[in-house]
Design a protein around this motif. Structure first.
Motif, short mmCIF file in Angstrom:
data_model
loop_
_atom_site.label_atom_id
_atom_site.label_comp_id
_atom_site.label_asym_id
_atom_site.label_seq_id
_atom_site.Cartn_x
_atom_site.Cartn_y
_atom_site.Cartn_z
N ALA A 149 42.87 42.21 41.49
CA ALA A 149 43.13 42.70 40.15
C ALA A 149 44.20 43.79 40.17
O ALA A 149 45.10 43.82 39.31
CB ALA A 149 41.84 43.24 39.54
N HIS A 152 47.43 42.02 40.50
CA HIS A 152 47.93 41.30 39.34
C HIS A 152 48.27 42.21 38.17
O HIS A 152 49.30 42.05 37.53
CB HIS A 152 46.93 40.25 38.90
N TYR A 153 47.37 43.15 37.89
CA TYR A 153 47.59 43.95 36.67
C TYR A 153 48.47 45.17 36.91
O TYR A 153 49.16 45.61 36.01
CB TYR A 153 46.24 44.38 36.09
N PRO A 252 47.33 29.58 35.24
CA PRO A 252 46.92 30.98 35.03
C PRO A 252 46.98 31.76 36.33
O PRO A 252 45.98 31.87 37.05
CB PRO A 252 45.50 30.85 34.51
N GLY A 254 47.20 34.92 37.16
CA GLY A 254 46.33 36.08 37.32
C GLY A 254 44.90 35.66 37.64
O GLY A 254 44.26 36.21 38.54
N LYS A 255 44.42 34.69 36.90
CA LYS A 255 43.06 34.21 37.12
C LYS A 255 42.92 33.62 38.53
O LYS A 255 41.95 33.91 39.23
CB LYS A 255 42.76 33.13 36.07
N THR A 257 44.64 34.37 41.13
CA THR A 257 44.69 35.46 42.10
C THR A 257 43.32 36.09 42.25
O THR A 257 42.82 36.28 43.37
CB THR A 257 45.69 36.54 41.63
N ILE A 258 42.69 36.40 41.13
CA ILE A 258 41.42 37.12 41.21
C ILE A 258 40.32 36.21 41.75
O ILE A 258 39.49 36.63 42.57
CB ILE A 258 41.08 37.72 39.83
N ILE A 259 40.32 34.94 41.35
CA ILE A 259 39.28 34.04 41.86
C ILE A 259 39.43 33.84 43.38
O ILE A 259 38.46 33.93 44.13
CB ILE A 259 39.33 32.67 41.14
N THR B 345 50.39 28.72 27.76
CA THR B 345 49.28 28.44 28.68
C THR B 345 49.28 26.94 28.94
O THR B 345 49.88 26.17 28.21
CB THR B 345 47.93 28.84 28.07
#
Lengths: 380, 521
Positions: A149, A152-153, A252, A254-255, A257-259, B345
């Motif tokens: 996170a 990414h953020y 996605p 960011g998603k 990356t976090i997963i 998206t």
């Protein structure tokens, strides 16, 4: 990925790490010679004490179990282009969370009093172990997901932050076992209370290897399937290969990356749980045994391939387990194997620059064909 | 040479740096080829001593190639560089420096962490092993005292504003005693006020007879305010030269663009009933460095129409396309597709059937180490038949790839070959196959889709885009190639400085006005 038909790439991915390992063996031999030992004798002893007989091999497998899992903590994010080295911290957090859950389920408290200690709860052992595993998975996962996170953020470098998170995790563990969850009966080193014997992770039948090895092998296979055979893995590989292409495809990033970071951390967390539930029985600084850092090495040597991670983990597990024998039989310091590991690390890192340098592994480049006439109709 | 007869003109070249007047520079019949591409075709240029000379031309006209040949970066295939009427071989920037020629690049070349003084000493060609800092600083302070603009010598370059950095780049050349400055779009990173200040101070040096300047610029405003003469290149050829005060902006624009070109006739199906597909509402976006690149643009693209956006690169079109492609987040406003807000998206892309042909496809739309088949599956890998639940069905991916490879004639050893191993044209075909093979396309966004491709491939791509338009696809075409836009577009806009400066249906498009708008007039 159709790697079976792309033999040049596969051959390159095997030949270069194997070559690098051999080269580091030569360097290690030079080091041994400098110490006045016969390199061949050292090689022989390492082989004998790691793979020489079933008993020795069990010791190797015992050490390779956590390595398979911690290796995934580096190998999975690497497919997304992230270099995570927070394996040790995730392992510690996993171990810590699992002991808290394990003690709570066993005695009804993390710091049971004398009466509670006498009375182990009636919760079945496999439920306690499942609870511990889930706790380890979540704690390790969240720990590395934080790194993802931040990346990414806030664009924080994931290598640096995950490295620093190791120190934070170890500090949190020391803080907890030194106070809030300390077992006052344990005077030699600050530790948590111990899990009752009934809730320990059992050994595989007729061996001294605990079930953690199975965890490692199963998780590595699952990780391989996830990366190579699922849409999620495809998306992750795309984002890891070229984030701009992934964005054009609407993936996605960011998603993902976090997963991926969560999954990576949860593997190391599970390793921590297995170490606690099978080897140590409690949490103290012995948990920080370097499996996290060696896991990074395993992932590098395995070229981030989860299946290869299992084999490389056995190889490096063998090297670690031969440390004692080197000390006893050749009077070399215990840390000698660390020298060897360090050499392997450096040579493997260097060998990364060799990919694409050998003509034999290169496919011929095809030049453009004459373009079709403009009247060509394409079904759209 | 009558206008500069008062200048000393040595016939020999003892040491040009000690002579106060700048030398005369001539380029005679220079030709430079890159493979089959002729970047410069028999171009000549005459930079008289102590003049401010502008080199004009569209993108790809050969301006940069010409100055790189003068500086010794490229070896011309034919032609000479004359310094004070003597042909000189310039094989490297070091040689160019020997003749007093120095170049200032579009982007800064100073080390941000080092001070101004360190950067200046670093730039010297006669670098010493041991630097006597006291002596160097005395020397620098003396130099600064006489310099046209002051930059604090002890400040790290990283702390300087953009204008000061650009001044430092120019000071560096003066410090190196360059007498001929070549400036490659020196003001593209500056605000107009900073640009005016920097160019004004250089102008004074030129007027005092201390410098000659050859400036590459796209901005007519700068040319009319600061320059004496212009040389214009068009598609690698010499297109004319002239004295600025005798020329109007319109004349300069016409020299740059050439005669009014009739749009090439292409078959277009009329679409009487059109619906808006893509709407941009007050769209804002930043560059990578956080400076705003797109300043609130509004645009509607209808079904069955090609809207062309012209503009000189760096005017916000890249950022605009990246926002539409989902590669950059917008900082304000809204993108609407088929009446609904659109954030690129995966779900929105699928539902609205949006496809993108970005520039530099290997960099923007492919994963180089993944196979051709995998790259072809990028839009479809998570839908049946290529996926069953969460699992990939390799056979379906392979079958589709084989199909597309045949249909689009992609030349590859196998579907499993990494796409990065293919030639540029085949990478382009791979992306075309992926983006144009869908059964339903609603919106197509194309950015410089033919950049760097050969003639036949260009024709092929144009026919594919037109084909899509004629079937009712809404097409947004961003291109630096004006001919391409005039050929394909139904409507043409010009983007300049991050806003649309011109808009017209193609039938009534005014060629000179497009030129003006592109140059920021």
């Amino acid at each position: 990925m159709f790697s079976s038909t792309n033999w040049r790439k596969t051959a390159e991915a095997i030949a270069i790490p194997v070559g690098a390992l051999l080269f580091s063996l030569v360097l290690f031999g030079l080091f041994c010679a400098l110490c006045g030992k016969n390199p061949l004798a050292v090689y022989g002893l390492i082989y004998k004490s790691a793979f020489g007989n079933w008993r020795a091999f069990q010791g190797t497998l015992l050490r390779s179990a956590p390595l398979m899992l911690t290796a995934l903590c580096t190998a999975l994010p690497a497919r997304l282009g992230l270099m995570i080295i927070g394996n040790e911290g995730a392992l510690v957090m996993g171990g810590l969370a699992s002991i808290i859950v394990g003690l709570t389920l066993s005695f009804g408290s993390v710091t049971p009093n004398a009466a509670q200690l006498q009375q182990v709860s009636g919760i079945p052992s496999f439920v306690v172990l499942a609870g511990m595993a889930i706790a380890g998975i979540i704690a390790g996962g969240v720990w590395i997901a934080i790194v993802g996170a931040l990346r990414h953020y806030r664009a924080v470098n994931e290598t640096i932050s995950s490295l620093l998170m190791n120190y934070i995790a170890i500090a949190i563990m020391n803080q907890l076992v030194g106070g809030p969850i300390k077992d006052p009966g344990e005077t030699i080193k600050a530790s948590s209370f111990a899990l009752p014997e009934v809730n320990r992770l059992a050994n595989l039948p007729a061996t001294r290897i605990h079930f953690g090895l199975l965890y490692g092998i199963i998780v590595c296979i699952l990780a391989y399937i996830l990366i190579q055979h699922t849409t999620f893995g495809f998306a992750a590989r795309t984002a890891g290969g070229n984030v701009k292409a992934a964005r054009i495809a609407g993936l996605p990033v960011g998603k993902l990356t976090i997963i991926i970071c969560f999954l990576a951390g949860s593997c190391a967390g599970l390793a921590g749980m297995a170490e606690v539930a099978a080897v140590h029985g409690r949490v103290n600084e012995s948990l920080v045994a370097g499996y996290g850092y060696t896991g990074i090495l395993v992932a590098f040597v395995a070229r981030y391939n989860p299946i290869a991670c299992t084999l490389v983990a056995i190889l490096l597990g063998g090297i670690i387990s031969s440390g004692g024998a080197l000390q006893r039989n050749l009077e070399m310091p215990d840390a000698t194997v660390l020298v060897f590991q360090g050499l392997v690390f450096l040579v493997i890192l260097y060998s990364d620059s060799l990919y694409g340098r050998f003509k034999i592994f290169k496919e011929p480049v095809i030049t453009a064909p004459p373009p079709p006439s403009t009247s060509t109709t394409v079904p759209v | 040479m009558t206008d500069v007869a008062s200048q000393t003109e040595p016939n020999t070249l003892p040491d040009l740096h000690t002579i106060t007047a700048p030398p005369e520079l001539e380029v005679v019949n220079m030709t430079k080829r890159f493979g089959s591409l002729v970047a410069l075709d028999n171009v000549s240029l005459h930079l008289k001593p102590a003049t401010f000379h502008a080199l004009l031309g569209e993108n790809g006209a050969g301006k940069s190639t010409l100055v790189k040949c003068i500086m010794g970066f490229y070896k011309p295939d034919h032609g000479d560089v004359l310094i004070n009427k003597h042909a000189q071989a310039i094989a490297s920037p070091r040689d160019a420096h020997k003749y007093g020629i120095g170049m200032v690049y579009q982007h800064f070349t100073s080390v941000p962490a080092m001070t101004v003084a360190e950067n200046l000493v670093l730039s010297r060609f006669d670098s010493q092993t041991v630097i006597n800092w006291k002596q160097e600083l005395d020397h620098l302070n003396a130099f600064m005292a006489n310099a046209p603009f002051k930059v604090p010598v002890e400040t790290p370059v990283g702390q300087l504003a953009a204008g000061e950095k650009q001044k430092l780049e120019i000071l560096k050349q003066l410090y190196l005693k360059s007498k001929i400055l070549i400036l490659d779009e020196p003001t593209s990173v500056l605000t107009p006020a900073e640009a005016d200040e920097v160019l004004g101070l250089i102008r004074e040096q030129v007027t005092d007879g201390k410098l000659s300047v050859l400036i590459i610029s796209h901005k007519f405003r700068e040319v009319t305010s600061f320059c004496d003469e212009i040389t214009v290149l068009r598609k690698g050829k010499y297109a004319g030269t002239g004295v600025v005060k005798d020329l109007s902006v319109a004349q300069m624009a016409e020299m740059m663009m050439g005669e009014k070109r009739e749009p090439q006739k292409v078959e277009k199906t009329p679409h009487p009933e059109v619906v808006p597909v893509l709407e941009l509402k007050d769209l804002h976006a930043n560059k990578d460095n956080g400076v705003e690149a797109v300043h609130g643009v509004n645009l509607t693209v209808h079904s069955g129409e090609i809207v062309g956006i012209a503009g000189i690169s760096g005017n916000g079109q890249r950022e605009l396309v990246e926002v539409l492609a989902g590669q950059r987040s917008l900082t304000g406003g809204q993108v609407v597709v088929n009446g609904k807000p659109y954030f690129a998206t995966r779900k929105e892309i699928d539902n609205n059937h949006v496809f993108v042909l970005p520039e530099e496809p290997l960099k923007n739309a492919c994963v180089a180490h993944m196979s051709v088949a995998e790259n072809l599956a990028l839009r479809t890998f998570d839908k049946p038949p290529q996926a069953k639940g969460a699992m990939l069905i390799f056979k379906a991916i392979r079958d589709m790839a084989t199909n597309l490879i045949n249909t689009f004639k992609i030349k590859t050893p196998s579907p499993e070959t990494p796409v990065g191993n293919l030639s540029g044209g085949n990478v382009q075909r791979t992306v075309l196959a992926r983006e144009l093979s869908s059964e339903k396309i609603n919106l197509l966004i194309a950015a410089n889709p033919c950049f760097g491709l050969d003639f036949a491939m260009v024709d092929y791509i144009h026919s594919q885009i037109l084909n899509a338009r004629n079937r009712g696809v809404a097409v947004l075409l961003v291109s630096e190639d004006l001919d391409e836009l005039l050929k394909l577009s139904d409507r043409i806009l010009v983007i300049s400085g991050g806003t649309f400066a011109y808009e017209s249906p193609i039938e009534t498009a005014d060629f000179a006005a497009i030129g003006h708008a592109m140059a920021g007039h």
